[in-house]
Design a protein around this motif. Structure first.
Motif, PDB file in Angstrom:
ATOM      1  N   LEU A  47       0.831  -1.199   0.000  1.00  0.00           N
ATOM      2  CA  LEU A  47       0.000   0.000   0.000  1.00  0.00           C
ATOM      3  C   LEU A  47       0.872   1.259   0.000  1.00  0.00           C
ATOM      4  O   LEU A  47       0.642   2.183  -0.779  1.00  0.00           O
ATOM      5  N   GLU A  48       1.897   1.279   0.841  1.00  0.00           N
ATOM      6  CA  GLU A  48       2.798   2.425   0.943  1.00  0.00           C
ATOM      7  C   GLU A  48       3.475   2.709  -0.396  1.00  0.00           C
ATOM      8  O   GLU A  48       3.593   3.848  -0.817  1.00  0.00           O
ATOM      9  N   GLU A  49       3.933   1.653  -1.057  1.00  0.00           N
ATOM     10  CA  GLU A  49       4.621   1.810  -2.339  1.00  0.00           C
ATOM     11  C   GLU A  49       3.666   2.317  -3.420  1.00  0.00           C
ATOM     12  O   GLU A  49       4.050   3.117  -4.270  1.00  0.00           O
ATOM     13  N   ARG A  50       2.433   1.873  -3.369  1.00  0.00           N
ATOM     14  CA  ARG A  50       1.430   2.342  -4.337  1.00  0.00           C
ATOM     15  C   ARG A  50       1.164   3.821  -4.137  1.00  0.00           C
ATOM     16  O   ARG A  50       1.042   4.581  -5.102  1.00  0.00           O
ATOM     17  N   ILE A  51       1.048   4.218  -2.854  1.00  0.00           N
ATOM     18  CA  ILE A  51       0.827   5.628  -2.555  1.00  0.00           C
ATOM     19  C   ILE A  51       1.978   6.451  -3.149  1.00  0.00           C
ATOM     20  O   ILE A  51       1.753   7.496  -3.754  1.00  0.00           O
ATOM     21  N   GLN A  52       3.190   5.944  -3.033  1.00  0.00           N
ATOM     22  CA  GLN A  52       4.369   6.609  -3.603  1.00  0.00           C
ATOM     23  C   GLN A  52       4.245   6.772  -5.112  1.00  0.00           C
ATOM     24  O   GLN A  52       4.456   7.856  -5.643  1.00  0.00           O
ATOM     25  N   VAL A  53       3.921   5.673  -5.811  1.00  0.00           N
ATOM     26  CA  VAL A  53       3.821   5.697  -7.274  1.00  0.00           C
ATOM     27  C   VAL A  53       2.724   6.677  -7.708  1.00  0.00           C
ATOM     28  O   VAL A  53       2.919   7.480  -8.621  1.00  0.00           O
ATOM     29  N   ILE A  54       1.582   6.624  -7.036  1.00  0.00           N
ATOM     30  CA  ILE A  54       0.458   7.475  -7.418  1.00  0.00           C
ATOM     31  C   ILE A  54       0.783   8.947  -7.119  1.00  0.00           C
ATOM     32  O   ILE A  54       0.494   9.826  -7.923  1.00  0.00           O
ATOM     33  N   THR A  55       1.414   9.202  -5.994  1.00  0.00           N
ATOM     34  CA  THR A  55       1.745  10.573  -5.606  1.00  0.00           C
ATOM     35  C   THR A  55       2.816  11.169  -6.525  1.00  0.00           C
ATOM     36  O   THR A  55       2.644  12.262  -7.058  1.00  0.00           O
ATOM     37  N   ASN A  56       3.896  10.437  -6.716  1.00  0.00           N
ATOM     38  CA  ASN A  56       5.051  11.002  -7.422  1.00  0.00           C
ATOM     39  C   ASN A  56       5.211  10.519  -8.855  1.00  0.00           C
ATOM     40  O   ASN A  56       6.091  10.991  -9.571  1.00  0.00           O
ATOM     41  N   VAL A  93      -3.263  16.697  -8.394  1.00  0.00           N
ATOM     42  CA  VAL A  93      -4.592  16.378  -8.922  1.00  0.00           C
ATOM     43  C   VAL A  93      -5.512  15.849  -7.824  1.00  0.00           C
ATOM     44  O   VAL A  93      -6.667  16.245  -7.701  1.00  0.00           O
ATOM     45  N   LEU A  94      -4.973  14.936  -7.021  1.00  0.00           N
ATOM     46  CA  LEU A  94      -5.750  14.318  -5.956  1.00  0.00           C
ATOM     47  C   LEU A  94      -5.168  14.726  -4.603  1.00  0.00           C
ATOM     48  O   LEU A  94      -3.962  14.939  -4.498  1.00  0.00           O
ATOM     49  N   ASP A  95      -6.021  14.826  -3.598  1.00  0.00           N
ATOM     50  CA  ASP A  95      -5.473  15.107  -2.270  1.00  0.00           C
ATOM     51  C   ASP A  95      -5.043  13.796  -1.611  1.00  0.00           C
ATOM     52  O   ASP A  95      -5.279  12.715  -2.143  1.00  0.00           O
ATOM     53  N   GLU A  96      -4.377  13.943  -0.481  1.00  0.00           N
ATOM     54  CA  GLU A  96      -3.795  12.783   0.203  1.00  0.00           C
ATOM     55  C   GLU A  96      -4.805  11.681   0.487  1.00  0.00           C
ATOM     56  O   GLU A  96      -4.516  10.500   0.309  1.00  0.00           O
ATOM     57  N   ALA A  97      -5.999  12.087   0.934  1.00  0.00           N
ATOM     58  CA  ALA A  97      -7.027  11.108   1.283  1.00  0.00           C
ATOM     59  C   ALA A  97      -7.497  10.359   0.041  1.00  0.00           C
ATOM     60  O   ALA A  97      -7.753   9.152   0.093  1.00  0.00           O
TER      61      ALA A  97
END
Ligand code: HEC
Length: 112
Positions: free
Chosen positions: A72-81, A92-96
């Motif tokens: 999950l953490e790694e996915r958040i990284q890929v999606i964020t950066n 585009v998207l907020d953290e939540a």
């Protein structure tokens, strides 16, 4: 005096037994699957284009999400950066929203 002590112990152990037996047993409860509507909506709007509704599309070299081993953490990284051809969603998207959609992508692992 001794009699009272024994009587007291009996009451106490009776009480403990009662507590132990009547405490709810959580393992027997059916597990409820909470559908992550927020993540689903974000996915439908922003991700379906390349990843497909079932996560398998793989357009533009997008990976088959059912095969993804990222946490999950790694996915958040890929999606964020972003990563290579996948664009970052930081602005585009907020953290939540990012967390919700990352959680949503975890379900593809269970789809064959
Ligand atoms: C323009 C097409 C495109 C869109 C739109 C897109 N992705 Fe991707 N995605 C890619 C590509 C291409 C890769 C592979 C990146 C690489 O090669 O490093 C990828 C990789 C990923 C990965 C990493 C999978 C892994 O196992 O390494 C995740 C997670 C992911 N995308 C989630 C999303 C989410 C969530 C969205 C919507 C917010 C989204 N993507 C929108 C193209 C896209």
């Amino acid at each position: 005096m001794k009699k009272y002590l024994i009587f007291g112990i009996m009451i106490c152990s009776g009480f403990i037994l009662h507590q132990a037996c009547s405490s709810p047993n959580n393992t027997d409860k059916p597990t409820t699957v909470i559908i992550n509507e927020k993540g689903k909506n974000v996915f439908k709007t922003y991700c379906i284009l390349c990843h497909g509704a079932d996560g398998k599309l793989g357009l533009n070299g997008a990976m088959d999400m059912t095969q993804s081993i990222l946490t999950l953490e790694e996915r958040i990284q890929v999606i964020t950066n972003g990563r290579n051809t996948m664009a970052p969603y930081k602005g585009v998207l907020d953290e939540a929203e990012i967390k919700a959609v990352a959680e949503y992508t975890m379900i593809f692992k269970t789809i064959e």
